[in-house]
Design a protein around this motif. Structure first.
Motif, PDB file in Angstrom:
ATOM      1  N   GLU A  42      -9.559  -9.005   0.458  1.00 33.62           N
ATOM      2  CA  GLU A  42     -10.904  -9.067  -0.096  1.00 33.62           C
ATOM      3  C   GLU A  42     -10.787  -9.521  -1.539  1.00 33.62           C
ATOM      4  O   GLU A  42     -10.356  -8.739  -2.409  1.00 33.62           O
ATOM      5  N   ALA A  43     -11.160 -10.774  -1.810  1.00 35.28           N
ATOM      6  CA  ALA A  43     -10.953 -11.375  -3.131  1.00 35.28           C
ATOM      7  C   ALA A  43     -11.768 -10.679  -4.204  1.00 35.28           C
ATOM      8  O   ALA A  43     -11.296 -10.495  -5.330  1.00 35.28           O
ATOM      9  N   ASP A  44     -13.057 -10.320  -3.873  1.00 34.86           N
ATOM     10  CA  ASP A  44     -13.871  -9.692  -4.896  1.00 34.86           C
ATOM     11  C   ASP A  44     -13.347  -8.338  -5.333  1.00 34.86           C
ATOM     12  O   ASP A  44     -13.484  -7.923  -6.471  1.00 34.86           O
ATOM     13  N   LYS A  45     -12.702  -7.641  -4.420  1.00 28.10           N
ATOM     14  CA  LYS A  45     -12.131  -6.329  -4.750  1.00 28.10           C
ATOM     15  C   LYS A  45     -10.652  -6.413  -5.079  1.00 28.10           C
ATOM     16  O   LYS A  45     -10.061  -5.424  -5.478  1.00 28.10           O
ATOM     17  N   GLN A  46     -10.086  -7.598  -4.921  1.00 28.33           N
ATOM     18  CA  GLN A  46      -8.638  -7.773  -5.104  1.00 28.33           C
ATOM     19  C   GLN A  46      -7.861  -6.728  -4.300  1.00 28.33           C
ATOM     20  O   GLN A  46      -6.966  -6.057  -4.798  1.00 28.33           O
ATOM     21  N   LEU A  47      -8.219  -6.617  -3.000  1.00 21.64           N
ATOM     22  CA  LEU A  47      -7.639  -5.581  -2.139  1.00 21.64           C
ATOM     23  C   LEU A  47      -7.031  -6.213  -0.896  1.00 21.64           C
ATOM     24  O   LEU A  47      -7.722  -6.947  -0.173  1.00 21.64           O
ATOM     25  N   LEU A  48      -5.761  -5.979  -0.671  1.00 19.35           N
ATOM     26  CA  LEU A  48      -5.044  -6.444   0.506  1.00 19.35           C
ATOM     27  C   LEU A  48      -4.888  -5.278   1.476  1.00 19.35           C
ATOM     28  O   LEU A  48      -4.474  -4.188   1.086  1.00 19.35           O
ATOM     29  N   THR A  49      -5.221  -5.510   2.749  1.00 17.98           N
ATOM     30  CA  THR A  49      -5.167  -4.451   3.754  1.00 17.98           C
ATOM     31  C   THR A  49      -4.426  -4.958   4.975  1.00 17.98           C
ATOM     32  O   THR A  49      -4.729  -6.038   5.489  1.00 17.98           O
ATOM     33  N   ALA A  50      -3.461  -4.151   5.430  1.00 14.78           N
ATOM     34  CA  ALA A  50      -2.736  -4.411   6.684  1.00 14.78           C
ATOM     35  C   ALA A  50      -2.913  -3.195   7.572  1.00 14.78           C
ATOM     36  O   ALA A  50      -2.655  -2.062   7.156  1.00 14.78           O
ATOM     37  N   ARG A  51      -3.362  -3.413   8.825  1.00 14.46           N
ATOM     38  CA  ARG A  51      -3.636  -2.310   9.739  1.00 14.46           C
ATOM     39  C   ARG A  51      -2.929  -2.537  11.061  1.00 14.46           C
ATOM     40  O   ARG A  51      -2.738  -3.666  11.485  1.00 14.46           O
ATOM     41  N   GLY A  52      -2.578  -1.393  11.666  1.00 17.50           N
ATOM     42  CA  GLY A  52      -2.022  -1.427  13.006  1.00 17.50           C
ATOM     43  C   GLY A  52      -0.565  -1.831  13.059  1.00 17.50           C
ATOM     44  O   GLY A  52      -0.255  -2.998  12.865  1.00 17.50           O
ATOM     45  N   HIS A  53       0.294  -0.865  13.296  1.00 18.74           N
ATOM     46  CA  HIS A  53       1.736  -1.125  13.437  1.00 18.74           C
ATOM     47  C   HIS A  53       2.290  -1.922  12.264  1.00 18.74           C
ATOM     48  O   HIS A  53       2.995  -2.917  12.450  1.00 18.74           O
ATOM     49  N   CYS A  54       1.909  -1.512  11.047  1.00 21.44           N
ATOM     50  CA  CYS A  54       2.412  -2.196   9.856  1.00 21.44           C
ATOM     51  C   CYS A  54       3.917  -1.985   9.731  1.00 21.44           C
ATOM     52  O   CYS A  54       4.423  -0.873   9.922  1.00 21.44           O
ATOM     53  N   GLU A  55       4.598  -3.063   9.373  1.00 18.56           N
ATOM     54  CA  GLU A  55       6.057  -2.986   9.300  1.00 18.56           C
ATOM     55  C   GLU A  55       6.572  -3.907   8.217  1.00 18.56           C
ATOM     56  O   GLU A  55       6.254  -5.093   8.180  1.00 18.56           O
ATOM     57  N   LEU A  56       7.357  -3.326   7.277  1.00 13.71           N
ATOM     58  CA  LEU A  56       8.071  -4.083   6.264  1.00 13.71           C
ATOM     59  C   LEU A  56       9.558  -3.903   6.541  1.00 13.71           C
ATOM     60  O   LEU A  56      10.057  -2.781   6.577  1.00 13.71           O
ATOM     61  N   ARG A  57      10.274  -5.020   6.712  1.00 10.63           N
ATOM     62  CA  ARG A  57      11.664  -4.921   7.159  1.00 10.63           C
ATOM     63  C   ARG A  57      12.539  -5.855   6.335  1.00 10.63           C
ATOM     64  O   ARG A  57      12.177  -6.985   6.048  1.00 10.63           O
ATOM     65  N   THR A  58      13.712  -5.333   5.917  1.00 16.32           N
ATOM     66  CA  THR A  58      14.781  -6.155   5.359  1.00 16.32           C
ATOM     67  C   THR A  58      15.983  -6.011   6.282  1.00 16.32           C
ATOM     68  O   THR A  58      15.888  -5.419   7.365  1.00 16.32           O
ATOM     69  N   GLY A  59      17.125  -6.526   5.817  1.00 20.80           N
ATOM     70  CA  GLY A  59      18.303  -6.435   6.667  1.00 20.80           C
ATOM     71  C   GLY A  59      18.743  -5.012   6.943  1.00 20.80           C
ATOM     72  O   GLY A  59      19.228  -4.689   8.024  1.00 20.80           O
ATOM     73  N   GLU A  60      18.560  -4.111   5.946  1.00 23.54           N
ATOM     74  CA  GLU A  60      19.049  -2.738   6.098  1.00 23.54           C
ATOM     75  C   GLU A  60      17.951  -1.700   5.964  1.00 23.54           C
ATOM     76  O   GLU A  60      18.228  -0.508   6.120  1.00 23.54           O
ATOM     77  N   MET A  61      16.713  -2.105   5.665  1.00 27.01           N
ATOM     78  CA  MET A  61      15.649  -1.137   5.420  1.00 27.01           C
ATOM     79  C   MET A  61      14.436  -1.469   6.280  1.00 27.01           C
ATOM     80  O   MET A  61      14.184  -2.620   6.607  1.00 27.01           O
TER      81      MET A  61
END
Length: 900
Positions: A42-61
C-alpha cells in the motif's frame, strides 16, 4: 536474537510489486527467498503485507509465519501467527508475535522461546511444518526466552525479562528456570545475568546479584558455588571458575574459605595450695580443636586431552591454615611450660601454608609403548584428615604414587617404574622442617623433629617373557622374569628407625614383655646407622619356570612344573652383599565333571572341578639380608619378594612341602552370544607336610607344627540385579575364624539400590603391638601365603601379652527414588564398641554406640533428570550431627557441591 537477521529482509521490500516467490538481497549482501500466498504493498501507507504461509529462507536459515508486515515509514517489521525460526548450529525459535524496530535492532516478543537443539539434523528442522513439530524434535539442552531483545552483534543480544533453562527438559514446561531482569547473551557462548532468581516448579529457591552461565559444553565462566558446614571445619564456601584453554585444555579455579570449627572445653585437675588436704581441684579451659583447618584455600585443576592417545589431569591445592601448630610427636598442640594451678596454655603459632598436588596421566606412545602416572602428594601427614571428616578416608595410613613407562606385546613385557609412598599416620610436615616453636615445653631438647623415612621404589625395571610353548621342546612351556629394584628413602641411605627397626611417633622403644615406663630409643633419628636401621638396597630378582601338561586318559590332567628363583642384594650404605636362591617343584592334578542342558535359545552348563596342588622347596642357598645384634642374626626382609618363602631367624630359606586340596563349582548360562556366571563356589584346605620330608635349614620347631593349615571358602553370585560374594578363612588348630567377609548389591539401574559389606578379621591388639608383637602374628596376615608358597605360617599368640582382638566393620547403604522427583540415600558404618583394658567402665560409656558414621542425603529432581539438588547430613560418633553441604547437578554443566 537470531530472529532479527531474517526479519531484516523486510527492510528491503520497497514499493514495487513482488511475485508470490522472489529473491531479495539483504544489506549484508546475503540473498533470501521470500514466498507467501498473498503479497501486497500500500503506497499511501508505505505498508508491505505478506499473508499465508509466509517464508523467508537462506541457505542455513528459515523463518515461517502466518503474516509478515513492514511499516516503511516507521521502519518496523512484524511477524504474527505461528512464528518459527530455524538457524545454523541447532538454533531454533518459536513465537506468537515478533515486532522488530529496524533502526534500533530491538525486538518485542509475545510467547517467544529460543531453543538450542541437538540430536536432530538441520534438514529435519528446516522441514518442520509447525512450531509444535519444531519444539518436539530432538533434545533441547538450552531454553531461553525474553520480552524485549536488542541485538548488539552478529550473535550477541541484550535481553529484558530473560528466562533461561540449560537442560534437556520438555520445551513446553521446563521443571526449573533462571529468571533475570536483564541479561547479555552471546549464542553458543555465554549468558551474563543481572540479579537472577532460580525457580523450581515456579517456586523461587535462591537469588544472586550476578551470574555468568556458559551456553556450551566447554565455555569459560563461574560455576555454582558450593557451601558446606561440618563439625570438623565449621562453615565453608567454595566458588569454582571454569576456564577454557582451547579445544583440548581447560582449567577449574576454586577459591574458598573455611571458618574453622571453633573451640572445645577441657578439664584441668590441680592441687589446691590453700587446702592441701582436699582432693584435686577441677577447672575447665577452652582451646581450639586439634583437627580441622581455618583460612583461605585455592584449588586448581588442569585437564588436557591433546589427542585420542593422551589424556590427563593435574591438581594443585594451597591452604593457609591459621590453626595452631601441632606437635607431631603427640598430635596435640605445643604448650608452654606448666605453671602450678594454671591450665595449660597452647603456643598460638599458625600452621601456615599447606597443600596438595596430584597428577593422573595416560598416553599411548605407539609401537606397543605406553606411559602412565598416578601420583598424589600432601604437604603433611594430617592434611587429608583435617579436610575430610569421613571415617574411611581418615583411616588411610599411606599415600601411594606411581609412574611407569612400558612396552607390552603378546610375548614380551618391559617396563621402568617408580613407586613412592607418603607416611600420613603422623602430622609431620614433608617439605619443610618440623621445628619446635620458641618457648614451647620441650623436655627432649630437640629443635628439629626428624620425620619417618619411608622407603620408595626408586626405580624398578622389569623384563618378562610370559609362558609360551617352546618349539624345540615339544610339550613344554616356559617363561622367565627379571627385575631390578632399588628400595631406598629419598635421602640418608638408611631409614634411621632405631633399635627395633620401627619408627615410633613418641620415640620410645618397647621391648617384648616390658612393663612400666618405656625407654627412649636412642637409635631412632640419631643420624647413625644402628643395628635395627633399614638401609637402602639394590636387588636383582630372576625367576624362570618350565611346565608341561599330561592327560591321564579322559579322567584327569597332570601338570608338573619346575621353577628357580635367584636374588642378589647390595646394601648401599654398608656395602654388604647377599644372595639367595632355591628351586621350586610343583604338581597340579585336576579333573572336571561337566553337564550341559541345552534349549532352543539358551544353554546351562554346570561344572565341578576338584584339584590337588603340591609345592616342594627342598631348601636353598644363601639368605636374605640380615642384621646382627646381641641376640644373634635376624632377617630383615622388605617386600613380597624378600618374603617369597618361609625364612629362618637368620634369613635362610626354610624348606617346605605344602599342598592345597580344593573343589570348585561353577554355573554358566548362555543366551545367544551372551554368557554370564550366576554362581561360583570354591572350597579348599591347606596342608603343610614339611615334617615328613628332609628340609635344609630345618628350624627347631618344625616337627611340632600341625599338618592342617587354613580352611577357606569363596563364593560369588550374580542373578539379574543381584550381585554378591563371601570369603571365609578358618584356623583348625585354634578353632577360630580368622576372616569373615561378605558383600552384596542390588541395583535395578533406575535409581534404586541396596548394598552392604561386612568384614570380621582376627588381628593383633594395639596393646600387644605396642609391646613388640608383629602385626602378622595372628589372623589372615599370618596365614596369608608367601609369594612362592601355597599356605602361610601358623597363627600364634605370644604368652604374657594382650590377647588378640577382632576388627569388625559393616558398611551398608541404600538409594531410593520415591516418586515426584524425590530421592533418598543412606549409608552407615557400623563398628562394635571398643574395649579399653585400663578403664573398661569409661570405655563402655564412650563407645556404647556402634554406629560410627551415618550419612543421609535427600534430593529432588524432575522426571527428565536434567538437574538434581541434594542436601546431605552426617552423624558421626565423635562429632555429632552436622550439615555436610548441598550437591547440585545440572545436565551439561556438571556437579557442584561439597560431596558427603
Amino acid at each position: 536474537m537470531s530472529l532479527l537477521v531474517p526479519l531484516a529482509a523486510a527492510l528491503l521490500m520497497s514499493t514495487a510489486q513482488f511475485p508470490l516467490a522472489t529473491q531479495v538481497q539483504l544489506p549484508s549482501g546475503e540473498t533470501v527467498e521470500l514466498a507467501a500466498d498473498f503479497l501486497t504493498y500500500e503506497a499511501d501507507k508505505q505498508l508491505l503485507t505478506a499473508r499465508g504461509h509466509c517464508e523467508l529462507r537462506t541457505g542455513e536459515m528459515l523463518l515461517r509465519s502466518d503474516e509478515v508486515t513492514y511499516d516503511e515509514a516507521n521502519q518496523v517489521a512484524t511477524a504474527t501467527g505461528n512464528v518459527m525460526f530455524v538457524g545454523p548450529g541447532g538454533m531454533a525459535a518459536v513465537a506468537d508475535d515478533v515486532r522488530v524496530d529496524i533502526r534500533t535492532f530491538e525486538a518485542t516478543l509475545k510467547g517467544g522461546l529460543f531453543m538450542q537443539k541437538k540430536g536432530v539434523t538441520q534438514e529435519a528442522m528446516l522441514a518442520a511444518k509447525s512450531p509444535e513439530e519444531l519444539r518436539s524434535m530432538g533434545e533441547t539442552p538450552v531454553l531461553l526466552s525474553g520480552s524485549r531483545i536488542r541485538r548488539t552483534g552478529p550473535n550477541a543480544f541484550v535481553v529484558d525479562d530473560l528466562a533461561f533453562t540449560p537442560c534437556e527438559c520438555g520445551p513446553d514446561e521446563p521443571s526449573w528456570r533462571m529468571e533475570a531482569s536483564s541479561a547479555n547473551v552471546v549464542l553458543g557462548e555465554r549468558a551474563t545475568l543481572s540479579w537472577p532468581v532460580v525457580y523450581v516448579q515456579s517456586v523461587p529457591v535462591f537469588a544472586l546479584p550476578w551470574v555468568y552461565l556458559p551456553l556450551s559444553e566447554r565455555r569459560t565462566g563461574f560455576l555454582i558455588p558450593s557451601p558446606s558446614a561440618s563439625g570438623l571445619n565449621g562453615f565453608s564456601v567454595q566458588q569454582p571458575f571454569f576456564l577454557t584453554l582451547g579445544r583440548s585444555y581447560d582449567m577449574t579455579l576454586t577459591p574458598g574459605y573455611y571458618t574453622g570449627s571453633g573451640f572445645e572445653t577441657r578439664e584441668f585437675l590441680f592441687d589446691d595450695d590453700a587446702n592441701p588436704d582436699t582432693p584435686l581441684a577441677r577447672t575447665s579451659y577452652r582451646q581450639p580443636k586439634q583437627v580441622g583447618v581455618k583460612g583461605p584455600r585455592l584449588l586448581t585443576e588442569f585437564r588436557y586431552v591433546p589427542s585420542e592417545r593422551t589424556r590427563g589431569r593435574v591438581t594443585l591445592g594451597l591452604l593457609h591454615d591459621s590453626r595452631p601448630l601441632r606437635d607431631p610427636r603427640t598430635s596435640d598442640f605445643y604448650y608452654y611450660p606448666r605453671v602450678d594451678g594454671e591450665p595449660p596454655r597452647y603456643v598460638d603459632v599458625p600452621r601456615g601454608w599447606r597443600g596438595e598436588a596430584s597428577w593422573q596421566h595416560l598416553q599411548d606412545l605407539g609401537s606397543g609403548w605406553f606411559d602412565r602416572v598416578d601420583a598424589a602428594f600432601v604437604s603433611d601427614g594430617f592434611y587429608t584428615r583435617d579436610l575430610n571428616a569421613d571415617i574411611l578416608i581418615q583411616g588411610v595410613d599411606y599415600l601411594r604414587s606411581s609412574a611407569t613407562v612400558y612396552q607390552r606385546q603378546a610375548d614380551l613385557y618391559a617396563g621402568l617404574d617408580v613407586s613412592l609412598r607418603q607416611d600420613i599416620r603422623f602430622p609431620y610436615r614433608f617439605f619443610q622442617e618440623n621445628r619446635v616453636p620458641a618457648g614451647a615445653f620441650n623436655p627432649q631438647g630437640q629443635v628439629d623433629l626428624p620425620r619417618p623415612k619411608t622407603f620408595q621404589r626408586l626405580p624398578g625395571i622389569v623384563f618378562s617373557l610370559p609362558e609360551r610353548p617352546l618349539e624345540d621342546l615339544l610339550g613344554l612351556t616356559g617363561g622367565l622374569r627379571a627385575e631390578f629394584t632399588r628400595l631406598a628413602p629419598f635421602s640418608g641411605g638408611f631409614g634411621d628407625e632405631g633399635v627395633d627397626g620401627i619408627f615410633r611417633q613418641d620415640g620410645k622403644y618397647i621391648p617384648p614383655g616390658l612393663k612400666g615406663e618405656s625407654p627412649i630409643d636412642l637409635g631412632q633419628s640419631n643420624g647413625l646407622f644402628d643395628s635395627g636401621d633399614r638401609e637402602a638396597r639394590d636387588r636383582i630378582d630372576f625367576t624362570s619356570r618350565l611346565s608341561t601338561s599330561v592327560a591321564l586318559g579322559n579322567a584327569a590332567r597332570l601338570t608338573p612344573s619346575l621353577s628357580l628363583r635367584q636374588d642378589v642384594w647390595a646394601g648401599e650404605y654398608s656395602g654388604k652383599t647377599w644372595q639367595r636362591g632355591y628351586p621350586i617343584a610343583g604338581l597340579l592334578l585336576d579333573t572336571q565333571l561337566v553337564r550341559t542342558w541345552a534349549g532352543e535359545k539358551s544353554a546351562v552348563r554346570h561344572a565341578i572341578t576338584p584339584s590337588l596342588e603340591l609345592r616342594y622347596v627342598p631348601g636353598g642357598w644363601g639368605s636374605v639380608p640380615f642384621v646382627r645384634s646381641g641376640d644373634g642374626d635376624f632377617a630383615q626382609p622388605y617386600d613380597e619378594i624378600d618374603f617369597a618363602v618361609p625364612l629362618t631367624r637368620g634369613g635362610a630359606t626354610r624348606g617346605f612341602f605344602q599342598g592345597v586340596l580344593a573343589v570348585e563349582q561353577s554355573l554358566r548360562l548362555k543366551t545367544g552370544n551372551w554368557i554370564r556366571e550366576p554362581l561360583r563356589l570354591r572350597l579348599g584346605q591347606g596342608f603343610d607336610l614339611t615334617r615328613y620330608v628332609p628340609a635344609a635349614n630345618k628350624p627347631f620347631d618344625i616337627d611340632s607344627q600341625p599338618i592342617l593349615r587354613d580352611t577357606f571358602a569363596r563364593v560369588s553370585t550374580s542373578a539379574g540385579i543381584l550381585n554378591g560374594g563371601a570369603m571365609v578363612r578358618f584356623d583348625p588348630n585354634t578353632g577360630r575364624f580368622t576372616q569373615l567377609s561378605a558383600d552384596f548389591s542390588i541395583d535395578d539401574g533406575k535409581g534404586h539400590a541396596l548394598y552392604a559389606r561386612y568384614d570380621d578379621v582376627l588381628t593383633v591388639s594395639d596393646q600387644a603391638f605396642n609391646r613388640g608383637e608383629p602385626r602378622n602374628a595372628v589372623g589372615p596376615d599370618s596365614i596369608r601365603r608367601p609369594l612362592d608358597a601355597l599356605v602361610g605360617s601358623l597363627s600364634r599368640e605370644t604368652p604374657g601379652l594382650f590377647a588378640t582382638e577382632r576388627t569388625q566393620a559393616l558398611i551398608a547403604g541404600t538409594r531410593l527414588m520415591l516418586g515426584f522427583g524425590l530421592g533418598v540415600r543412606y549409608e552407615a558404618l557400623v563398628q562394635p564398641p571398643s574395649q579399653d583394658p585400663t578403664n573398661r567402665e569409661i570405655s563402655q560409656i564412650r563407645f556404647s554406640n556402634p554406629l560410627t558414621q551415618q550419612t543421609l542425603g535427600v534430593s529432588y529432581g524432575p522426571a527428565c533428570d536434567c538437574w538434581r539438588v541434594e542436601g546431605v547430613v552426617t552423624l558421626r560418633r565423635d562429632l555429632g550431627l552436622e550439615f555436610s553441604g548441598v550437591n547440585f547437578t545440572v545436565a551439561g554443566l556438571g556437579s557442584f557441591g561439597s560431596g558427603g
